[in-house]
Design a protein around this motif. Structure first.
Motif, short mmCIF file in Angstrom:
data_model
loop_
_atom_site.label_atom_id
_atom_site.label_comp_id
_atom_site.label_asym_id
_atom_site.label_seq_id
_atom_site.Cartn_x
_atom_site.Cartn_y
_atom_site.Cartn_z
N ASP A 1 0.72 -1.16 -0.02
CA ASP A 1 0.21 0.07 -0.04
C ASP A 1 0.95 1.52 0.14
O ASP A 1 0.38 2.34 -0.12
N THR A 2 2.12 1.29 0.17
CA THR A 2 3.13 2.21 0.17
C THR A 2 2.87 2.94 -1.26
O THR A 2 3.24 2.36 -2.30
N ALA A 3 2.77 4.31 -1.15
CA ALA A 3 2.53 5.22 -2.20
C ALA A 3 2.23 6.60 -1.72
O ALA A 3 1.86 6.80 -0.53
N VAL A 4 2.14 7.63 -2.92
CA VAL A 4 1.74 8.82 -2.76
C VAL A 4 0.13 8.63 -3.06
O VAL A 4 -0.13 8.18 -4.04
N TYR A 5 -0.68 8.99 -2.00
CA TYR A 5 -2.17 8.99 -2.09
C TYR A 5 -2.77 10.54 -2.68
O TYR A 5 -2.19 11.76 -2.01
N TYR A 6 -3.25 10.55 -3.61
CA TYR A 6 -4.06 11.82 -4.07
C TYR A 6 -5.45 11.79 -4.00
O TYR A 6 -6.24 10.69 -4.25
N CYS A 7 -5.93 12.98 -3.68
CA CYS A 7 -7.36 13.18 -3.66
C CYS A 7 -7.79 13.78 -4.94
O CYS A 7 -6.80 14.64 -5.51
N ALA A 8 -8.83 13.43 -5.61
CA ALA A 8 -9.25 14.25 -6.80
C ALA A 8 -10.72 14.53 -6.88
O ALA A 8 -11.46 13.79 -6.23
N ALA A 9 -11.27 15.56 -7.70
CA ALA A 9 -12.61 15.74 -7.69
C ALA A 9 -13.00 16.32 -9.20
O ALA A 9 -12.29 16.58 -9.85
N LYS A 10 -14.39 16.10 -9.33
CA LYS A 10 -14.97 16.30 -10.69
C LYS A 10 -16.47 16.96 -10.33
O LYS A 10 -16.94 16.26 -9.47
N ARG A 11 -16.83 17.58 -11.17
CA ARG A 11 -18.35 18.16 -11.01
C ARG A 11 -19.15 16.83 -11.76
O ARG A 11 -18.72 16.18 -12.51
N GLY A 12 -20.41 16.92 -11.30
CA GLY A 12 -21.07 16.08 -11.94
C GLY A 12 -21.48 14.84 -11.07
O GLY A 12 -20.77 14.54 -9.95
N THR A 13 -22.54 13.76 -11.43
CA THR A 13 -22.77 12.64 -10.70
C THR A 13 -22.00 11.41 -10.79
O THR A 13 -22.03 10.48 -10.09
N ALA A 14 -21.42 11.35 -11.96
CA ALA A 14 -20.48 10.04 -12.32
C ALA A 14 -19.49 9.92 -11.36
O ALA A 14 -19.13 11.09 -11.01
N ALA A 15 -19.10 8.59 -11.39
CA ALA A 15 -18.02 8.41 -10.17
C ALA A 15 -17.10 7.37 -11.13
O ALA A 15 -17.14 6.36 -10.69
N PRO A 16 -16.31 7.80 -11.96
CA PRO A 16 -15.44 7.01 -12.72
C PRO A 16 -14.28 6.64 -11.95
O PRO A 16 -13.70 7.09 -10.94
N MET A 17 -13.44 5.53 -12.58
CA MET A 17 -12.20 5.25 -11.79
C MET A 17 -11.09 5.43 -12.62
O MET A 17 -9.89 4.98 -12.47
N ASN A 18 -11.36 6.43 -13.81
CA ASN A 18 -10.02 6.47 -14.33
C ASN A 18 -9.61 8.02 -14.17
O ASN A 18 -10.43 8.91 -14.08
N PRO A 19 -8.17 8.02 -13.81
CA PRO A 19 -7.78 9.43 -13.06
C PRO A 19 -8.03 10.39 -14.28
O PRO A 19 -8.05 11.76 -13.77
N GLN B 1 -10.46 11.45 -15.78
CA GLN B 1 -11.84 12.02 -15.84
C GLN B 1 -12.07 13.00 -14.63
O GLN B 1 -12.92 13.49 -14.38
N TYR B 2 -10.74 13.13 -13.92
CA TYR B 2 -11.05 14.04 -12.75
C TYR B 2 -10.19 15.32 -12.97
O TYR B 2 -9.29 15.46 -13.63
N ASP B 3 -10.96 16.57 -12.72
CA ASP B 3 -10.34 17.81 -13.25
C ASP B 3 -9.37 18.40 -12.15
O ASP B 3 -8.73 19.32 -12.43
N TYR B 4 -9.57 18.10 -10.73
CA TYR B 4 -8.97 18.87 -9.92
C TYR B 4 -8.05 17.66 -8.82
O TYR B 4 -8.59 16.77 -8.65
N TRP B 5 -7.13 18.19 -8.41
CA TRP B 5 -6.02 17.25 -7.89
C TRP B 5 -5.23 17.83 -6.48
O TRP B 5 -5.06 19.18 -6.77
#
Length: 124
Positions: free
Chosen positions: A90-108, A110-114
């Motif tokens: 599990d060792t890694a850098v963990y990033y939070c991401a956000a996107k507008r809208g109701t979809a919840a994709p798993m592809n990075p 598709q996210y606009d903000y990091w």
């Protein structure tokens, strides 16, 4: 401009727990789908978990199911990643991401903000 700030990373031993937090600068936080990704050295960015703004869609990667749980508190503009039974992989850098809208994709892509990321290191 949406700004995301992660916190809660650190160095722990295998089997320990950590809780990551991601605070969003926008007061309209509740219209954003939030997600967590991670990236280990020499590897591609990997999906960890995502949650729609209503909480109606929640997905976790198979590699973390049963150990990690994503949640959000719209009143605090914050999402969380509770990580239990941590493993060295599990060792890694963990990033939070956000996107507008109701979809919840798993592809990075598709996210606009990091966020800037927070380091999680699990020793054996």
């Amino acid at each position: 401009q949406v700004q995301l700030a992660e916190s809660g990373g650190g160095l722990v031993q295998a089997g320990a727990s950590l809780r990551l937090s991601c605070t969003c600068s926008q007061q309209t936080f509740n219209i954003y789908t939030m997600a967590w990704f991670r990236q280990a050295p020499g590897k591609e960015r990997e999906f960890v978990a995502t949650m729609s703004w209503t909480g109606g869609i929640i997905n976790h990667a198979d590699s973390v199911k049963g150990r990690f749980t994503m949640s959000r508190d719209n009143a605090k503009n914050t999402s969380y990643l509770q990580m239990n039974s941590l493993k060295p992989e599990d060792t890694a850098v963990y990033y939070c991401a956000a996107k507008r809208g109701t979809a919840a994709p798993m592809n990075p892509w598709q996210y606009d903000y990091w966020g800037q990321g927070t380091q999680v290191t699990v020793s054996s």
